[in-house]
Scaffold this motif. Structure first.
Motif, short mmCIF file in Angstrom:
data_model
loop_
_atom_site.label_atom_id
_atom_site.label_comp_id
_atom_site.label_asym_id
_atom_site.label_seq_id
_atom_site.Cartn_x
_atom_site.Cartn_y
_atom_site.Cartn_z
N SER A 120 122.88 -3.22 24.65
CA SER A 120 123.57 -2.70 23.46
C SER A 120 122.87 -1.48 22.87
O SER A 120 123.32 -0.93 21.86
CB SER A 120 123.69 -3.80 22.41
OG SER A 120 122.40 -4.24 22.04
N GLY A 121 121.76 -1.09 23.47
CA GLY A 121 121.07 0.14 23.03
C GLY A 121 120.37 0.04 21.69
O GLY A 121 120.09 1.06 21.06
N VAL A 122 120.07 -1.20 21.22
CA VAL A 122 119.42 -1.32 19.91
C VAL A 122 117.92 -1.62 20.03
O VAL A 122 117.25 -1.91 19.03
CB VAL A 122 120.07 -2.41 19.01
CG1 VAL A 122 121.51 -2.08 18.72
CG2 VAL A 122 119.92 -3.79 19.62
N ILE A 123 117.40 -1.53 21.25
CA ILE A 123 116.02 -1.98 21.47
C ILE A 123 115.02 -1.24 20.58
O ILE A 123 114.00 -1.78 20.19
CB ILE A 123 115.65 -1.91 22.97
CG1 ILE A 123 114.47 -2.84 23.27
CG2 ILE A 123 115.41 -0.50 23.45
CD1 ILE A 123 114.41 -3.36 24.67
N ASP A 124 115.34 0.01 20.21
CA ASP A 124 114.41 0.79 19.38
C ASP A 124 114.28 0.25 17.96
O ASP A 124 113.29 0.53 17.28
CB ASP A 124 114.87 2.25 19.30
CG ASP A 124 114.65 2.93 20.63
OD1 ASP A 124 113.87 2.39 21.43
OD2 ASP A 124 115.29 3.97 20.86
N ARG A 125 115.29 -0.47 17.49
CA ARG A 125 115.15 -0.97 16.11
C ARG A 125 115.13 -2.50 16.06
O ARG A 125 115.17 -3.11 15.00
CB ARG A 125 116.23 -0.40 15.18
CG ARG A 125 117.65 -0.70 15.58
CD ARG A 125 118.62 0.01 14.64
NE ARG A 125 119.89 -0.72 14.58
CZ ARG A 125 120.20 -1.57 13.63
NH1 ARG A 125 119.36 -1.83 12.67
NH2 ARG A 125 121.37 -2.19 13.64
N ALA A 126 115.02 -3.13 17.23
CA ALA A 126 114.99 -4.60 17.28
C ALA A 126 113.56 -5.11 17.23
O ALA A 126 112.61 -4.39 17.56
CB ALA A 126 115.69 -5.08 18.54
N ARG A 127 113.40 -6.37 16.81
CA ARG A 127 112.06 -7.01 16.75
C ARG A 127 112.18 -8.48 17.11
O ARG A 127 113.05 -9.18 16.59
CB ARG A 127 111.48 -6.97 15.33
CG ARG A 127 111.14 -5.61 14.79
CD ARG A 127 109.80 -5.13 15.32
NE ARG A 127 109.42 -3.85 14.76
CZ ARG A 127 109.91 -2.68 15.15
NH1 ARG A 127 110.79 -2.62 16.11
NH2 ARG A 127 109.50 -1.55 14.57
N SER A 175 104.27 -5.44 27.68
CA SER A 175 103.63 -4.49 28.60
C SER A 175 104.58 -4.09 29.74
O SER A 175 104.64 -2.94 30.12
CB SER A 175 102.39 -5.10 29.26
OG SER A 175 101.63 -5.77 28.32
N THR A 176 105.31 -5.08 30.27
CA THR A 176 106.10 -4.81 31.47
C THR A 176 107.45 -4.17 31.17
O THR A 176 107.86 -3.23 31.85
CB THR A 176 106.34 -6.13 32.24
OG1 THR A 176 105.09 -6.76 32.44
CG2 THR A 176 107.00 -5.89 33.58
N TYR A 177 108.13 -4.69 30.15
CA TYR A 177 109.52 -4.26 29.93
C TYR A 177 109.70 -3.48 28.62
O TYR A 177 110.83 -3.14 28.28
CB TYR A 177 110.45 -5.48 29.88
CG TYR A 177 110.37 -6.37 31.10
CD1 TYR A 177 110.82 -5.93 32.35
CD2 TYR A 177 109.87 -7.66 30.99
CE1 TYR A 177 110.76 -6.76 33.46
CE2 TYR A 177 109.81 -8.50 32.11
CZ TYR A 177 110.25 -8.04 33.33
OH TYR A 177 110.20 -8.86 34.43
N GLY A 178 108.62 -3.27 27.88
CA GLY A 178 108.78 -2.59 26.60
C GLY A 178 109.49 -3.44 25.56
O GLY A 178 110.16 -2.93 24.65
N MET A 179 109.37 -4.77 25.68
CA MET A 179 110.01 -5.67 24.72
C MET A 179 109.41 -5.45 23.33
O MET A 179 108.18 -5.45 23.17
CB MET A 179 109.74 -7.12 25.15
CG MET A 179 110.34 -8.15 24.26
SD MET A 179 112.12 -8.21 24.53
CE MET A 179 112.58 -9.51 23.40
N GLY A 242 104.82 -5.11 11.08
CA GLY A 242 103.81 -5.23 12.12
C GLY A 242 104.04 -4.23 13.24
O GLY A 242 105.16 -3.74 13.43
N ARG A 243 102.97 -3.95 13.99
CA ARG A 243 103.09 -3.01 15.12
C ARG A 243 103.48 -3.79 16.37
O ARG A 243 102.90 -4.84 16.67
CB ARG A 243 101.76 -2.29 15.34
CG ARG A 243 101.51 -1.22 14.29
CD ARG A 243 100.23 -0.49 14.56
NE ARG A 243 99.06 -1.35 14.38
CZ ARG A 243 98.03 -1.41 15.21
NH1 ARG A 243 98.00 -0.66 16.30
NH2 ARG A 243 97.00 -2.23 14.97
N ILE A 244 104.45 -3.25 17.11
CA ILE A 244 104.93 -3.92 18.33
C ILE A 244 103.78 -4.15 19.29
O ILE A 244 102.90 -3.29 19.45
CB ILE A 244 106.04 -3.07 18.97
CG1 ILE A 244 107.30 -3.21 18.12
CG2 ILE A 244 106.32 -3.50 20.41
CD1 ILE A 244 108.40 -2.27 18.49
N GLY A 245 103.76 -5.33 19.91
CA GLY A 245 102.73 -5.66 20.89
C GLY A 245 101.48 -6.23 20.27
O GLY A 245 100.57 -6.67 20.97
#
Ligand code: NAD
Ligand code: TDX
Length: 370
Positions: A120-127, A175-179, A242-245
């Motif tokens: 859905s292209g929302v990965i940049d704003r999802a958590r 690390s692997t998929y940019g989750m 929080g910071r991703i990862g």
């Protein structure tokens, strides 16, 4: 505005989180998924479900098809993942359920969220927030420094190992998929709606019923008690800021050994009975009803195998990066909690009927007084 999925939202912390989230972010749309295991209870959510303030789904996080459908329908941009098997003693008796939900369930949910967010292209704003435990770090010696986010993983129970495996999966997906995932590891929670299998509610209810208060071993084991309201506030802050990862430790700053906790519960109940004579009529089997201290019920029983001696959390990162700090002192939080269980006899009597009795026989039947 976000569409939020809370897994395990009918559990102890989940129910508290649903209420805290609605208060803090009233514009967000909340969906709860819960398999309704023995640990679940939706009474506190019934009104919200009935007036459609939240969407409730009875379902299993291992059901990939269901999770996919929910993502399609609700377009979640936040996931707070709390669903788990959570009781250490049960993991000793029946570890498989822990691997199923805490490892495979976490995997299924993670993967479905990743697929849906990519599509859905929302990965940049999802958590995706994975709610984990300090037990993954193992046990601390009495004078060792508290666990920080870089402490090594040394789980000692099947429960802790299953949560550690979940943490590792989440980390690998970042690390692997940019989750866009984060992890929190918190200390022992207490407060309203906690299942009576856990130390604090178990001791309160046993004292009110005049039953022995079974302290495992010598009771010198130390936990760092975190009020569930402080925990929920921290979870909302971490998912937003929080910071991703990254991992954030959440602790109450309230280290107490089990003997101290049980004595404090006894003293709090004794004082409540002294101040309110109506309690004696409601709980006639409680020693405090006849002016005897609940401490007379304390008994020491066979220890838990692999019993971690001490947990303590260094929450400096949460404070310095996010500005979040726990505020409920243990004595105040415990007084409120005892009060809650005194007032909500209807709630705990419901929970302790039926299947719960079978568990009590299984877990305490083999223990001998020491
Ligand atoms: P809980 O046992 O009270 O609630 C867990 C909920 O998850 C229950 O409602 C249960 O029905 C649900 N669930 C179990 N398996 C499921 C499945 N396969 N699919 C969907 N739902 C399922 O637990 P809690 O104390 O509220 O803990 C919540 C989370 O916080 C857990 O992940 C736990 O590991 C973590 N945690 C708890 C504490 C604590 O002191 N309670 C401390 C640290 C971390
Ligand atoms: O009857 C009891 N007697 C007793 O002495 C019970 C139920 C517990 N205990 C002791 C064992 C622990 O040292 O009290 C302490 C707390 O026990 P639990 O309430 O079972 O919690 P704990 O094992 O510390 O784990 C809790 O905190 C971390 C939660 O259940 C986990 O889900 C969380 O990850």
């Amino acid at each position: 505005m976000h569409s939020v999925l809370i897994t395990g939202g009918a559990g102890f912390i989940g129910q508290n989180l649903v209420h805290a989230w609605r208060t803090a972010r009233p514009d967000d749309r909340l969906t709860v998924i819960d398999a309704m295991t023995y640990a679940a209870n939706v009474r506190s959510l019934e009104l919200l479900i009935a007036d459609r303030s939240i969407h409730f789904v009875r379902g299993d996080i291992r059901d990939a098809e269901l999770i996919r459908r929910l993502f399609d329908e609700h377009r979640f941009t936040r996931v707070a993942h709390l669903a788990a098997e959570s009781h250490v003693d049960r993991s000793i008796v029946d570890p498989e359920a822990f691997l199923q939900t805490n490892v495979l369930g976490t995997f299924t949910l993670l993967h479905a969220a990743l697929d849906a967010w990519r599509a859905s292209g929302v990965i940049d704003r999802a958590r995706f927030l994975h709610v984990s435990t300090d037990e993954v770090y193992g046990s601390l010696e009495p004078n060792y420094s508290a666990f920080s986010e870089s402490s090594p993983y040394r789980p000692n129970s099947p429960y802790a190992a299953s949560k550690a495996a979940g943490d590792h999966l989440v980390r690998s997906y970042v690390s692997t998929y940019g989750m866009p995932a984060l992890i929190t590891n918190c200390s022992n929670n207490y407060g309203p709606y906690q299942h009576p299998e856990k130390l604090i509610p178990l001791m309160i209810i046993h004292a009110l019923k005049g039953k022995p208060l079974p302290i495992y071993g010598d009771g010198s084991n130390v936990r760092d008690w975190l009020h569930v309201s402080d925990h929920c506030e921290a979870l909302i802050s971490v998912i937003e800021q929080g910071r991703i990862g990254e991992t954030y430790n959440i602790g109450g700053g309230n280290e107490r050994n089990n003997r101290e906790v049980v004595r404090l519960i006894c003293d709090t109940i004794d004082r409540a009975f002294a101040a309110d004579r109506a309690l004696a009529a409601r709980f006639p089997s409680c020693p405090a009803a006849s002016g005897t201290s609940c401490r007379t019920l304390i008994s020491h029983v066979t220890d838990r195998p692999g019993h971690d001696h001490r947990y303590a959390i260094d929450a400096t990162k949460l404070k310095t990066e996010i500005g979040n700090q726990c505020s409920v002192g243990f004595e105040t939080g415990l007084l409120q909690t005892v009060r809650w269980y005194l007032d909500r006899e209807d709630w705990w009597r419901d929970v302790i009927s039926g299947a719960y009795q079978v568990w009590i026989d299984k877990n305490y039947g083999f223990r001998i007084e020491i």
